[in-house]
Motif scaffolding. Structure first.
Motif, short mmCIF file in Angstrom:
data_model
loop_
_atom_site.label_atom_id
_atom_site.label_comp_id
_atom_site.label_asym_id
_atom_site.label_seq_id
_atom_site.Cartn_x
_atom_site.Cartn_y
_atom_site.Cartn_z
N LEU A 45 46.53 -30.28 -7.17
CA LEU A 45 45.14 -30.58 -6.85
C LEU A 45 44.90 -32.06 -7.14
O LEU A 45 44.93 -32.48 -8.29
N PRO A 46 44.68 -32.87 -6.10
CA PRO A 46 44.40 -34.29 -6.33
C PRO A 46 43.07 -34.46 -7.06
O PRO A 46 42.09 -33.78 -6.76
N ASN A 47 43.04 -35.36 -8.03
CA ASN A 47 41.83 -35.64 -8.79
C ASN A 47 41.18 -36.89 -8.22
O ASN A 47 41.70 -38.00 -8.37
N LYS A 48 40.05 -36.72 -7.56
CA LYS A 48 39.38 -37.84 -6.89
C LYS A 48 38.84 -38.87 -7.88
O LYS A 48 38.67 -40.03 -7.54
N THR A 49 38.60 -38.45 -9.12
CA THR A 49 38.03 -39.36 -10.12
C THR A 49 39.10 -40.25 -10.75
O THR A 49 38.93 -41.45 -10.84
N THR A 50 40.22 -39.64 -11.15
CA THR A 50 41.25 -40.40 -11.85
C THR A 50 42.34 -40.93 -10.92
O THR A 50 43.10 -41.80 -11.32
N GLY A 51 42.43 -40.38 -9.73
CA GLY A 51 43.51 -40.77 -8.82
C GLY A 51 44.81 -40.03 -9.11
O GLY A 51 45.78 -40.18 -8.38
N GLY A 52 44.84 -39.23 -10.18
CA GLY A 52 46.02 -38.45 -10.51
C GLY A 52 45.97 -37.10 -9.82
O GLY A 52 45.26 -36.92 -8.82
N ARG A 53 46.72 -36.17 -10.34
CA ARG A 53 46.70 -34.82 -9.77
C ARG A 53 47.03 -33.80 -10.83
O ARG A 53 47.73 -34.08 -11.81
N GLN A 54 46.52 -32.59 -10.65
CA GLN A 54 46.70 -31.46 -11.56
C GLN A 54 47.68 -30.49 -10.92
O GLN A 54 47.52 -30.14 -9.74
N PHE A 55 48.68 -30.06 -11.69
CA PHE A 55 49.63 -29.09 -11.17
C PHE A 55 48.94 -27.75 -11.00
O PHE A 55 48.35 -27.21 -11.92
N LEU A 56 48.97 -27.21 -9.80
CA LEU A 56 48.38 -25.91 -9.50
C LEU A 56 49.39 -24.80 -9.74
O LEU A 56 49.07 -23.77 -10.31
N GLY A 57 50.62 -25.02 -9.31
CA GLY A 57 51.64 -24.02 -9.55
C GLY A 57 52.67 -23.95 -8.45
O GLY A 57 52.65 -24.72 -7.48
N LEU A 58 53.57 -23.02 -8.63
CA LEU A 58 54.64 -22.75 -7.67
C LEU A 58 54.76 -21.22 -7.64
O LEU A 58 55.10 -20.60 -8.64
N ALA A 59 54.44 -20.61 -6.51
CA ALA A 59 54.40 -19.15 -6.41
C ALA A 59 55.77 -18.52 -6.68
O ALA A 59 55.85 -17.48 -7.31
N LYS A 60 56.81 -19.17 -6.19
CA LYS A 60 58.16 -18.70 -6.48
C LYS A 60 59.12 -19.86 -6.34
O LYS A 60 58.83 -20.85 -5.66
N LEU A 61 60.26 -19.76 -6.99
CA LEU A 61 61.25 -20.84 -6.93
C LEU A 61 61.85 -20.93 -5.53
O LEU A 61 62.05 -19.91 -4.87
N PRO A 62 62.12 -22.15 -5.09
CA PRO A 62 62.75 -22.32 -3.77
C PRO A 62 64.14 -21.68 -3.74
O PRO A 62 64.79 -21.52 -4.78
N ASP A 63 64.60 -21.29 -2.57
CA ASP A 63 65.94 -20.74 -2.41
C ASP A 63 66.97 -21.72 -2.98
O ASP A 63 66.87 -22.92 -2.76
N GLY A 64 67.94 -21.20 -3.68
CA GLY A 64 69.01 -22.04 -4.22
C GLY A 64 68.72 -22.63 -5.58
O GLY A 64 69.58 -23.29 -6.15
N VAL A 65 67.56 -22.39 -6.15
CA VAL A 65 67.22 -22.90 -7.47
C VAL A 65 67.32 -21.76 -8.46
O VAL A 65 66.74 -20.70 -8.28
N ARG A 66 68.10 -21.98 -9.50
CA ARG A 66 68.31 -20.94 -10.52
C ARG A 66 67.27 -21.05 -11.61
O ARG A 66 66.77 -22.11 -11.89
N GLN A 67 66.99 -19.91 -12.24
CA GLN A 67 66.06 -19.90 -13.38
C GLN A 67 66.79 -20.20 -14.65
O GLN A 67 67.91 -19.94 -14.84
#
Length: 67
Positions: A45-67
């Motif tokens: 989520l881009p923060n319009k005030t600070t110019g930074g961004r907040q991590f919203l999440g990742l619903a599931k790991l991409p294919d080929g990425v191990r936990q």
């Protein structure tokens, strides 16, 4: 068959991510619209005030990425 526009991106949201968007909607929305940045490491989520961004999440790991 009708004209079909090309897909630009796909984003997957978990229930927790949607609840987070609702919680922070007013803080991150610009004129009633919430923008979500899509990266290979998740959704942000881009923060319009600070110019930074907040991590919203990742619903599931991409294919080929191990936990």
């Amino acid at each position: 068959m009708g004209i079909r526009e090309p897909k630009l991106a796909t984003a997957e949201f978990s229930r927790d991510m949607v609840e987070t968007m609702l919680t922070y909607f007013d803080a991150y929305a610009d004129e009633g619209v919430l923008k979500v940045e899509v990266t290979s490491w998740g959704l942000w989520l881009p923060n319009k005030t600070t110019g930074g961004r907040q991590f919203l999440g990742l619903a599931k790991l991409p294919d080929g990425v191990r936990q």
